[in-house]
Design a protein around this motif. Structure first.
Motif, PDB file in Angstrom:
ATOM      1  N   LEU A 106      90.014  46.647 105.524  1.00  3.54           N
ATOM      2  CA  LEU A 106      90.836  46.145 104.428  1.00  3.54           C
ATOM      3  C   LEU A 106      90.303  46.649 103.088  1.00  3.54           C
ATOM      4  CD1 LEU A 106      91.231  42.405 105.492  1.00  3.54           C
ATOM      5  CD2 LEU A 106      92.924  44.224 105.761  1.00  3.54           C
ATOM      6  N   SER A 107      91.212  46.972 102.185  1.00  5.74           N
ATOM      7  CA  SER A 107      90.799  47.348 100.835  1.00  5.74           C
ATOM      8  C   SER A 107      90.317  46.113 100.085  1.00  5.74           C
ATOM      9  CB  SER A 107      91.975  47.980 100.084  1.00  5.74           C
ATOM     10  OG  SER A 107      92.916  46.977  99.723  1.00  5.74           O
ATOM     11  N   ALA A 120      86.700  43.284 114.840  1.00  6.95           N
ATOM     12  CA  ALA A 120      85.540  42.390 114.875  1.00  6.95           C
ATOM     13  C   ALA A 120      85.344  41.795 113.486  1.00  6.95           C
ATOM     14  CB  ALA A 120      84.294  43.150 115.304  1.00  6.95           C
ATOM     15  N   SER A 121      85.560  40.501 113.370  1.00  2.82           N
ATOM     16  CA  SER A 121      85.595  39.885 112.046  1.00  2.82           C
ATOM     17  C   SER A 121      84.970  38.498 112.046  1.00  2.82           C
ATOM     18  CB  SER A 121      87.067  39.768 111.586  1.00  2.82           C
ATOM     19  OG  SER A 121      87.169  39.124 110.351  1.00  2.82           O
ATOM     20  N   GLY A 122      84.538  38.087 110.871  1.00  2.00           N
ATOM     21  CA  GLY A 122      84.130  36.701 110.689  1.00  2.00           C
ATOM     22  C   GLY A 122      85.314  35.779 110.512  1.00  2.00           C
ATOM     23  N   VAL A 165      86.017  47.829 114.603  1.00  6.56           N
ATOM     24  CA  VAL A 165      86.129  47.866 113.148  1.00  6.56           C
ATOM     25  C   VAL A 165      86.111  46.455 112.560  1.00  6.56           C
ATOM     26  CG1 VAL A 165      87.557  48.613 111.209  1.00  6.56           C
ATOM     27  CG2 VAL A 165      87.465  50.006 113.259  1.00  6.56           C
ATOM     28  N   ASP A 166      85.234  46.253 111.600  1.00 11.47           N
ATOM     29  CA  ASP A 166      85.226  45.033 110.796  1.00 11.47           C
ATOM     30  C   ASP A 166      86.447  45.059 109.871  1.00 11.47           C
ATOM     31  OD1 ASP A 166      84.147  42.745 109.272  1.00 11.47           O
ATOM     32  OD2 ASP A 166      83.722  44.261 107.739  1.00 11.47           O
ATOM     33  N   GLY A 212      81.227  49.011 109.787  1.00 13.39           N
ATOM     34  CA  GLY A 212      80.995  47.725 109.148  1.00 13.39           C
ATOM     35  C   GLY A 212      80.430  47.856 107.751  1.00 13.39           C
ATOM     36  N   ASP A 213      80.334  46.711 107.069  1.00 17.51           N
ATOM     37  CA  ASP A 213      79.825  46.720 105.696  1.00 17.51           C
ATOM     38  C   ASP A 213      78.897  45.549 105.396  1.00 17.51           C
ATOM     39  OD1 ASP A 213      81.658  44.755 103.485  1.00 17.51           O
ATOM     40  OD2 ASP A 213      82.036  44.758 105.619  1.00 17.51           O
ATOM     41  N   GLY A 214      78.795  44.573 106.309  1.00 15.85           N
ATOM     42  CA  GLY A 214      78.016  43.372 106.020  1.00 15.85           C
ATOM     43  C   GLY A 214      76.913  43.137 107.030  1.00 15.85           C
ATOM     44  N   MET A 215      76.020  42.208 106.726  1.00 16.54           N
ATOM     45  CA  MET A 215      74.916  41.914 107.632  1.00 16.54           C
ATOM     46  C   MET A 215      75.396  41.293 108.937  1.00 16.54           C
ATOM     47  SD  MET A 215      72.183  43.146 106.449  1.00 16.54           S
ATOM     48  CE  MET A 215      71.014  42.410 107.596  1.00 16.54           C
ATOM     49  N   ASN A 216      76.602  40.709 108.935  1.00 15.47           N
ATOM     50  CA  ASN A 216      77.137  40.192 110.197  1.00 15.47           C
ATOM     51  C   ASN A 216      77.620  41.309 111.117  1.00 15.47           C
ATOM     52  OD1 ASN A 216      79.305  40.717 108.412  1.00 15.47           O
ATOM     53  ND2 ASN A 216      80.618  39.222 109.425  1.00 15.47           N
ATOM     54  N   ASP A 217      77.605  42.551 110.617  1.00 20.76           N
ATOM     55  CA  ASP A 217      77.932  43.716 111.449  1.00 20.76           C
ATOM     56  C   ASP A 217      76.686  44.375 112.031  1.00 20.76           C
ATOM     57  OD1 ASP A 217      80.743  43.619 110.807  1.00 20.76           O
ATOM     58  OD2 ASP A 217      80.245  44.468 108.842  1.00 20.76           O
ATOM     59  N   HIS A 218      75.526  43.927 111.633  1.00 21.36           N
ATOM     60  CA  HIS A 218      74.271  44.623 111.953  1.00 21.36           C
ATOM     61  C   HIS A 218      74.074  44.867 113.438  1.00 21.36           C
ATOM     62  CE1 HIS A 218      69.914  44.928 112.764  1.00 21.36           C
ATOM     63  NE2 HIS A 218      69.874  45.601 111.632  1.00 21.36           N
TER      64      HIS A 218
END
Length: 271
Positions: free
Chosen positions: A14-15, A40-42, A7-8, A212-218
């Motif tokens: 996170l909200s 899994a996070s930036g 999970v990102d 995920g929600d961002g391109m870094n999750d692709h």
């Protein structure tokens, strides 16, 4: 059968107010009894471990978009820094542009080149205090991530193209959100981290569930057996992965509700 749930954080678990609801905590705690959880996070490791502790679970942690990976005992199991020469050139590239903040994670420190515009870096959850850096006396070794933040998305999109043209696969570049362009070494990514942990646990990628929600999750979403994109996700991600299921938003417990439907509803024996 054990699964891996990855999970990102920002925009996913996170909200939009950087909160984790009690419902989400409850679902994740139930599932970590018999499954492995990966954050899994930036974000920097020090931020990720703080959020993991809020969840009160053991988890693997893929941090700085895969540049640092930690096991269940907080032991560093993978580390990869940007090349020093590339890091220096990246920091120079828009250093004088007042519309863009150049930001650096170096070891356990966070540096920025100006603080005159809002950096939107979730101050309510960060454990780091930034310091200003200048090109003349900064050391460009041991840098795990450089990122550029701006409200001028057009400038960031042009910067993305310029960096790709200059370094191609020597770096891994992606947007975590439209206003944040992140650069790590070419070997580092969330997808690489998931593959590494999958091998360590001897759990096939087909038994991995990722959110995920961002391109870094692709790439993480691509390699997972089951993938889910948040309703609030970057449109570029939705367009890049049109066959991936869209779930409720991060402000509506999207991850927890999806996990409940997959693992818990009508499947009480899985817990």
């Amino acid at each position: 059968m054990c699964r891996i749930i990855t999970v990102d954080l920002d925009g996913t678990l996170l909200s939009s107010k950087n909160k984790i609801t009690e419902y989400t905590k409850k679902i994740i705690n139930l599932l970590t009894k018999k499954n492995f959880f990966i954050i899994a996070s930036g974000r920097h490791y020090l931020d990720v471990i703080k959020i993991r502790d809020i969840l009160n679970i053991q988890s693997f942690m893929i941090t700085s978009n895969g540049a640092r990976i930690y096991d269940l005992d907080n032991k560093l199991i993978f580390s990869d820094d940007l090349d020093k020469d590339i890091a220096l050139k990246l920091c120079k590239i828009v250093y004088e542009d007042k519309d863009i903040i150049t930001q650096i994670y170096r070891n356990n420190k966070w540096y920025i080149n100006n603080n005159k515009i809002d950096n939107n870096f979730c101050p309510s959850l960060t454990s780091l205090e930034y310091k200003n850096f200048n090109l003349e006396n900064f050391r460009f070794n041991k840098i795990n991530k450089i990122f550029f933040t701006s409200k001028n998305f057009h400038k960031l999109y042009n910067l993305e193209k310029k960096i790709i043209q200059s370094w191609n696969n020597k770096v891994n570049i992606s947007f975590s959100v439209p206003g944040c362009l992140e650069v790590v070494s070419g070997k580092s990514s969330k997808g690489y981290g998931l593959k590494l942990i999958s091998r360590l646990l001897n759990i096939p990628l087909k038994n991995c569930f990722s959110f995920g929600d961002g391109m870094n999750d692709h790439d993480m979403l691509v390699v997972s057996g089951k993938s889910y994109i948040m309703k609030n996700a970057d449109l570029r991600l939705k367009n890049a992965l049109p066959n991936v299921k869209i779930i409720e938003s991060n402000d509506n417990d999207g991850v927890a509700k999806c996990l409940y439907e997959i693992f818990i509803k009508n499947k009480k024996n899985i817990l």
